[in-house]
Every structure is written in C-alpha cells, then in structure tokens.
Scaffold this motif. Sequence first.
Motif, PDB file in Angstrom:
ATOM      1  N   HIS A   8       0.801  -1.219   0.000  1.00 32.24           N
ATOM      2  CA  HIS A   8       0.000   0.000   0.000  1.00 32.24           C
ATOM      3  C   HIS A   8       0.839   1.278   0.000  1.00 32.24           C
ATOM      4  CE1 HIS A   8      -3.567  -2.434   0.361  1.00 32.24           C
ATOM      5  NE2 HIS A   8      -3.063  -3.044   1.437  1.00 32.24           N
ATOM      6  N   GLU A   9       1.662   1.480   1.002  1.00 33.04           N
ATOM      7  CA  GLU A   9       2.471   2.698   1.069  1.00 33.04           C
ATOM      8  C   GLU A   9       3.738   2.486   0.237  1.00 33.04           C
ATOM      9  OE1 GLU A   9       3.272   4.617   4.792  1.00 33.04           O
ATOM     10  OE2 GLU A   9       1.474   3.768   5.705  1.00 33.04           O
ATOM     11  N   VAL A  10       3.656   2.782  -1.051  1.00 36.29           N
ATOM     12  CA  VAL A  10       4.752   2.464  -1.971  1.00 36.29           C
ATOM     13  C   VAL A  10       5.127   3.692  -2.777  1.00 36.29           C
ATOM     14  CG1 VAL A  10       5.596   0.814  -3.681  1.00 36.29           C
ATOM     15  CG2 VAL A  10       3.643   0.201  -2.229  1.00 36.29           C
ATOM     16  N   LEU A  36      11.332   0.289  -6.186  1.00 38.05           N
ATOM     17  CA  LEU A  36      10.114   0.189  -5.379  1.00 38.05           C
ATOM     18  C   LEU A  36      10.515   0.254  -3.920  1.00 38.05           C
ATOM     19  CD1 LEU A  36       7.511  -2.728  -5.764  1.00 38.05           C
ATOM     20  CD2 LEU A  36       8.489  -2.154  -3.557  1.00 38.05           C
ATOM     21  N   LEU A  37       9.899   1.152  -3.172  1.00 33.05           N
ATOM     22  CA  LEU A  37      10.151   1.247  -1.733  1.00 33.05           C
ATOM     23  C   LEU A  37       8.805   1.268  -1.026  1.00 33.05           C
ATOM     24  CD1 LEU A  37      12.317   1.488   0.468  1.00 33.05           C
ATOM     25  CD2 LEU A  37      12.100   3.979   0.282  1.00 33.05           C
ATOM     26  N   ALA A  38       8.510   0.216  -0.267  1.00 30.85           N
ATOM     27  CA  ALA A  38       7.205   0.055   0.365  1.00 30.85           C
ATOM     28  C   ALA A  38       7.346   0.051   1.884  1.00 30.85           C
ATOM     29  CB  ALA A  38       6.552  -1.244  -0.095  1.00 30.85           C
ATOM     30  N   ARG A  39       6.519   0.834   2.530  1.00 29.89           N
ATOM     31  CA  ARG A  39       6.426   0.810   4.001  1.00 29.89           C
ATOM     32  C   ARG A  39       5.395  -0.243   4.383  1.00 29.89           C
ATOM     33  NH1 ARG A  39       7.931   4.813   7.885  1.00 29.89           N
ATOM     34  NH2 ARG A  39       8.218   3.639   9.818  1.00 29.89           N
ATOM     35  N   ILE A  40       5.762  -1.150   5.251  1.00 33.33           N
ATOM     36  CA  ILE A  40       4.881  -2.237   5.638  1.00 33.33           C
ATOM     37  C   ILE A  40       4.022  -1.790   6.817  1.00 33.33           C
ATOM     38  CG2 ILE A  40       4.745  -4.633   6.392  1.00 33.33           C
ATOM     39  CD1 ILE A  40       5.764  -4.143   3.492  1.00 33.33           C
ATOM     40  N   THR A  41       2.729  -1.977   6.694  1.00 32.95           N
ATOM     41  CA  THR A  41       1.812  -1.526   7.738  1.00 32.95           C
ATOM     42  C   THR A  41       1.166  -2.715   8.443  1.00 32.95           C
ATOM     43  OG1 THR A  41       0.043  -1.385   6.093  1.00 32.95           O
ATOM     44  CG2 THR A  41       1.298   0.601   6.543  1.00 32.95           C
TER      45      THR A  41
END
Length: 275
Positions: A198-200, A270-275
């Motif tokens: 989601h937060e990518v 691609l850099l994604a924050r994991i929630t």
Amino acid sequence: MALDDADTRGLPRYTHGHEVATLASHGTRTAANSCAYLLPVLEPGMSLLDVGCGPGTITLDLAQLVAPGQVVGLENVEAPLISARSRAKERGDTLTRFEVGDALHLPFEDDTFDVVHAHQVLQHLPDPVLALQEMARVCRAGGWVAVRDADYAAMAWHPASPELEEWRTLYRAVARANDAEPDAARHLRAWALAAALHEVSFTATAWNYADAETCQWWGESQAVRYGGQTFTEQAARQGATAESLDRIVAGWRAWGGAPDAWFMIPNGELLARIT
C-alpha cells in the motif's frame, strides 16, 4: 546457478548463472551505486535481509550502515555465497550471515526483519508477486521492502550495433523461456498492487557507462558472459547457433572498443512501508 542444480532442486533457473564473469560484474555493485533510494531510511540497529545477495558487495555495504543490526544475505545456491563470505572476511565482518534459501518461500518467520531488500532479483523469478508477498511477510510493521530491477527493452547504447540488438532479442527469449521477465522495471507498480503493498513509492535511476575504461570492461564482461556455457546452452534451446553466438560476442567486444561507446541501463525502484 548450475542448470542441473536448478532443475534437480526445482528452483527458478537463473539466466545469467554464477560463472566467474557474472560474479565479477556483480561484484562491482555497491549500496551507493545500486540502492541509493533505500539509504535514507536506514538506521543503525536495523535488521536486514538481502534476497538474492550474489557475491555480497551490496549486502556488506548495507551491513555497515545498519550496524550493529543483524544482516542476512540469501541465495538459492551456495556458489555465490563462497565469494560473499570471503568478502566479509576481508572486511572483518563477522556478524553478517550468508545462507541458502528460496525467494519464493523465504525460510524465516513472519515479522523478522526491519528491511527486506532485493536487487535485480524479481526479473528472474516465475512469480514476482509471490516474492513481494514473501518479502512483506517477513518484514515487521513499520519496516521497508525495497526492490530494484532493470528493463532490457529500454536499454540504449551507441554506436548502433545489429549484434547487440540480436543479443537483446535472444536474451529476452531465453529469460522468458525460464519463466522470467527481463523488462521487470516497468512491471514493478503492477506487481506491487497485485501483492497488496500500500504505502509504496516508485523511482527510476540508470547505470551509465560512458568512458573508455568502463565501456571496455563492460563490453568484455558481456562478451565472456554470453559466450559462456551457462548462457550458450540456454540460447541453443531457443535456436541460437554457434555462429550467431560468436557474432554476438564479437559485437560486444567491438562495441566496448568504440571510441564513442555509451551504454545506459534503466532501473525501476520500489520502496514500500509495511503496515
């Protein structure tokens, strides 16, 4: 990876293999030239998994940045890890671990790492969406999944070379016969959406070879790689002849020796924050 090893263990076939020329080329990669987009979020004490770590140069750079955090480099065969462990010893790094494991079935519990990184890996996997899901699974909430992959169709060079065009067509055919996606960069957003990240954020950078020494090195490195046993065996299955492969090898060397040689490899990130 040796083709027989991949076939025997049911692993994805790595198009480049782990011959000397390939490992030498991969050994020039550093955190600075290969994952600058990731560096701003790193902090000392973070734990980090480097999926598809190859000879470990990026892994060991990242280990310095997150020290004293635990870092693990993962490969699906042992061969490149021999070089990685040797490099760690040369650097005096006794904490970083290098282990064998499958990117599609990561051998770690959920929520194990603060950062899960893969450089030039998704393009070689039959299921890059599953790989992203696995990376997210083993990443803790608030942590980061980071991926960088090239796009072969978008590579550009000068001077024009029919032999290099022939190489690109052949390489993409070989990669796709391995259930891989050589134009991975353009697919990263679609894969991230399919993996429910989601937060990518998505960025793009390029490697650029534009001086006599670097172009000579790159041309020779590619000539040796694509004239080597690992690639030629796969290329033959796609109808390549010895004459066509000789032509491609000579084309790489001719390009590398051109006084105005220039080569650009675009990469998606691609850099994604994991929630």
